[in-house]
Write a protein that holds these residues in place. Structure first.
Motif, PDB file in Angstrom:
ATOM      1  N   ARG A 192       0.684  -1.341  -0.582  1.00  0.00           N
ATOM      2  CA  ARG A 192       0.427  -0.129  -0.013  1.00  0.00           C
ATOM      3  C   ARG A 192       1.175   1.873  -0.453  1.00  0.00           C
ATOM      4  O   ARG A 192       0.879   1.637   0.005  1.00  0.00           O
ATOM      5  CB  ARG A 192      -1.089  -0.629   1.755  1.00  0.00           C
ATOM      6  N   LYS A 193       1.835   1.225   0.326  1.00  0.00           N
ATOM      7  CA  LYS A 193       3.066   2.116   1.111  1.00  0.00           C
ATOM      8  C   LYS A 193       3.977   2.159   0.252  1.00  0.00           C
ATOM      9  O   LYS A 193       5.126   0.789   1.385  1.00  0.00           O
ATOM     10  CB  LYS A 193       2.708   3.058   2.373  1.00  0.00           C
ATOM     11  N   VAL A 194       5.223   2.511   0.120  1.00  0.00           N
ATOM     12  CA  VAL A 194       6.903   2.584   0.072  1.00  0.00           C
ATOM     13  C   VAL A 194       7.408   3.392   0.447  1.00  0.00           C
ATOM     14  O   VAL A 194       7.091   4.882   0.206  1.00  0.00           O
ATOM     15  CB  VAL A 194       6.672   2.434  -1.461  1.00  0.00           C
ATOM     16  N   LEU A 195       8.174   3.535   1.230  1.00  0.00           N
ATOM     17  CA  LEU A 195       9.087   4.451   1.756  1.00  0.00           C
ATOM     18  C   LEU A 195      10.661   3.639   1.146  1.00  0.00           C
ATOM     19  O   LEU A 195      11.146   3.528   1.584  1.00  0.00           O
ATOM     20  CB  LEU A 195       9.359   4.206   3.545  1.00  0.00           C
ATOM     21  N   LEU A 196      11.010   4.823   0.230  1.00  0.00           N
ATOM     22  CA  LEU A 196      12.657   5.064   0.408  1.00  0.00           C
ATOM     23  C   LEU A 196      13.796   5.717   1.055  1.00  0.00           C
ATOM     24  O   LEU A 196      13.709   6.476   1.263  1.00  0.00           O
ATOM     25  CB  LEU A 196      12.881   5.396  -0.695  1.00  0.00           C
ATOM     26  N   ALA A 197      14.483   4.256   1.492  1.00  0.00           N
ATOM     27  CA  ALA A 197      16.198   4.984   2.406  1.00  0.00           C
ATOM     28  C   ALA A 197      17.159   4.447   1.332  1.00  0.00           C
ATOM     29  O   ALA A 197      17.654   3.518   1.598  1.00  0.00           O
ATOM     30  CB  ALA A 197      15.981   3.814   3.391  1.00  0.00           C
ATOM     31  N   THR A 198      17.289   4.814  -0.256  1.00  0.00           N
ATOM     32  CA  THR A 198      18.415   4.565  -0.550  1.00  0.00           C
ATOM     33  C   THR A 198      19.223   5.534  -1.020  1.00  0.00           C
ATOM     34  O   THR A 198      20.030   5.454  -1.941  1.00  0.00           O
ATOM     35  CB  THR A 198      17.752   4.589  -2.669  1.00  0.00           C
ATOM     36  N   ASN A 199      18.506   6.789  -0.007  1.00  0.00           N
ATOM     37  CA  ASN A 199      19.926   7.339  -0.126  1.00  0.00           C
ATOM     38  C   ASN A 199      20.410   7.877  -1.908  1.00  0.00           C
ATOM     39  O   ASN A 199      19.736   7.907  -2.547  1.00  0.00           O
ATOM     40  CB  ASN A 199      21.005   7.199   0.133  1.00  0.00           C
ATOM     41  N   VAL A 200      22.082   7.814  -1.757  1.00  0.00           N
ATOM     42  CA  VAL A 200      22.557   8.491  -3.082  1.00  0.00           C
ATOM     43  C   VAL A 200      22.024   7.599  -4.675  1.00  0.00           C
ATOM     44  O   VAL A 200      22.238   7.720  -5.800  1.00  0.00           O
ATOM     45  CB  VAL A 200      23.786   8.914  -3.165  1.00  0.00           C
ATOM     46  N   PHE A 201      21.626   6.337  -4.366  1.00  0.00           N
ATOM     47  CA  PHE A 201      21.192   5.325  -5.200  1.00  0.00           C
ATOM     48  C   PHE A 201      19.823   5.055  -5.071  1.00  0.00           C
ATOM     49  O   PHE A 201      19.938   4.062  -6.481  1.00  0.00           O
ATOM     50  CB  PHE A 201      21.985   3.619  -4.927  1.00  0.00           C
ATOM     51  N   THR A 202      19.087   5.690  -4.755  1.00  0.00           N
ATOM     52  CA  THR A 202      17.652   6.537  -5.637  1.00  0.00           C
ATOM     53  C   THR A 202      17.904   6.489  -7.237  1.00  0.00           C
ATOM     54  O   THR A 202      17.262   5.993  -7.834  1.00  0.00           O
ATOM     55  CB  THR A 202      16.891   7.509  -4.689  1.00  0.00           C
ATOM     56  N   GLU A 203      18.654   7.301  -7.867  1.00  0.00           N
ATOM     57  CA  GLU A 203      19.078   8.149  -9.329  1.00  0.00           C
ATOM     58  C   GLU A 203      19.181   6.195  -9.864  1.00  0.00           C
ATOM     59  O   GLU A 203      19.435   5.810 -10.322  1.00  0.00           O
ATOM     60  CB  GLU A 203      19.165   8.849  -9.255  1.00  0.00           C
TER      61      GLU A 203
END
Length: 424
Positions: free
Chosen positions: A208-219
């Motif tokens: 239902r929900k997503v939390l991105l804790a991916t820092n510089v690797f998000t992109e």
């Protein structure tokens, strides 16, 4: 009917694991934490690899050494819960060896640290030491005659990043959180409002929900689509200098050190300096690493290495040992700081810090079902438990629910091109 999680936390590092642990405390709230385990050897094989800044054995834990006040608040609130986390997980990750902030007497830096400590109520845990007192209390250091030290002995020391992640994941798992060791490569919003999280190995997770804790690797995997967080990916190099077990025992009460000043008379003259001729570094006391050897670690300030790294360069940087020339300069500086210590070997290591325009972390909702927690600015390790706690509560309630203003943590973005270089 397919199983649907209430929250999927993407990124199993320090803040991501803390967020998953906090969210998993809620009864009947289904949480999963997705992220690869630390590789035995950092190398590129598929091109999908992501790496973590927690691949280390020691980071400073102190509320008084932060340049930006909010980091002191986040650190103090995190440090307050270390004991509880260790007890619940059975994992020891914190050593209260104290911290030492040193700089040129009457400098802007020292005055700012003192003022911040007074304003935040930390001064009761501090001792102000002149050069004579520094020599008496820490005879192994060789600072400048006009240096002043601020010693924090209570509620300060070092944490083990690998082990605090282990502790958070252990507690989260006991609470029912599913830990999925895989790399997320795609997030797709579905017509029913849920999200489909797709991993490198072909797994599909409905949530239902997503939390991105991916820092510089998000992109690296374009997890925010056309949205580009504003930040500077700053390359970091450290030197790890090996010492003998006997020297490690002799120095076992050494505090962590943050220094900014003109430097000692016996320090190397060619070490890179900042504006106003300052030398800026941090120093970690002897710690035993997984290879069984004891190392003292020294790291540099953000402005020493030129940034930003391109997205295409990040994975390769993590697989190396940093800037070799700078690492050699850092090792020679360490020899000047600790002239009585015999170093047996030294080598470099590399990571990346995500420096935001206001030097504060991003904890924000992109939509009511998608949130981000990122922007370590080089200070997030000690504060990761509180940062994760804020992010988890934000996701659970789909709104800001913290006693500090949301604007302090707001995500700055653009959608038209690469992030500009922020002023450091």
């Amino acid at each position: 009917m397919a199983f649907v999680y209430d929250l999927c936390v993407v990124g199993a590092g320090m803040t991501g694991s803390a967020a998953a642990r906090e969210a998993s405390r809620l009864p009947n709230y289904k949480v999963c934490l997705v992220g690869p385990a630390e590789p035995k050897v950092r190398k590129l094989v598929t091109g999908n690899e992501v790496f973590g800044s927690h691949y280390d054995e020691a980071r400073i834990a102190s509320a008084t050494t932060s340049k930006v006040p909010v980091w002191g608040i986040l650190a103090e609130r995190s440090i307050r819960r270390y004991g509880e986390l260790e007890q619940l997980s059975g994992v020891h990750f914190y050593d209260s060896v104290g911290s030492l902030t040193v700089g040129t007497r009457n400098s802007e830096y020292i005055e700012k640290v003192e003022k911040q400590a007074r304003d935040q109520g930390y001064s009761r845990n501090m001792d102000i030491l002149d050069n004579r007192q520094l020599k008496s209390k820490f005879p192994y250091f060789d600072f400048a005659p006009d240096d002043l030290g601020i010693a924090e002995e209570k509620k300060a020391g070092i944490i083990n990043p690998r082990k605090i992640v282990m502790a958070q994941i252990s507690i989260a798992s006991k609470n029912g959180c599913d830990v999925i060791r895989d790399t997320v490569t795609r997030i797709v919003r579905q017509p029913d409002g849920n999200s489909r999280v797709v991993t490198e190995n072909g797994r599909t997770i409905l949530t239902r929900k997503v939390l991105l804790a991916t820092n510089v690797f998000t992109e690296v995997h374009n997890l925010l689509g056309d949205l580009r967080p504003l930040y500077v990916p700053m390359p970091q190099t450290v030197t790890l200098a090996e010492i003998s077990p006997d020297d490690a025992e002799r120095l076992r009460d050494m505090p962590s050190v943050k220094y900014k000043g003109y430097g000692g008379p016996n320090w190397p003259s060619d070490y890179p300096r900042e504006s106003h001729n300052n030398i800026d570094f941090y120093l970690l006391p002897p710690v035993r690493y997984p290879d069984g050897k004891y190392y003292i670690k020294l790291g540099h300030s953000d402005v020493i290495l030129k940034g930003p790294l391109k997205v295409s360069e990040m994975q390769k940087w993590y697989c190396g040992e940093g800037d070799k020339t700078l690492e050699e300069q850092m090792f020679r500086l360490l020899q000047g700081i600790l002239p009585g210590v015999k170093f047996l070997s030294h080598h470099g290591d590399a990571c990346i810090t995500m420096v935001t325009p206001n030097s504060q972390p991003y904890i924000d909702l992109v939509t009511s079902t998608l949130g981000v927690v990122m922007g370590d600015n080089g200070w997030a390790a000690k504060s990761s438990d509180e940062i994760g706690r804020i992010a988890a509560r934000m996701m659970i309630h789909s709104r800001w629910s913290y006693d500090l203003p949301r604007e302090m943590f707001e995500l700055f973005t653009n959608v038209t091109g690469p992030p500009p270089v922020s002023k450091l």
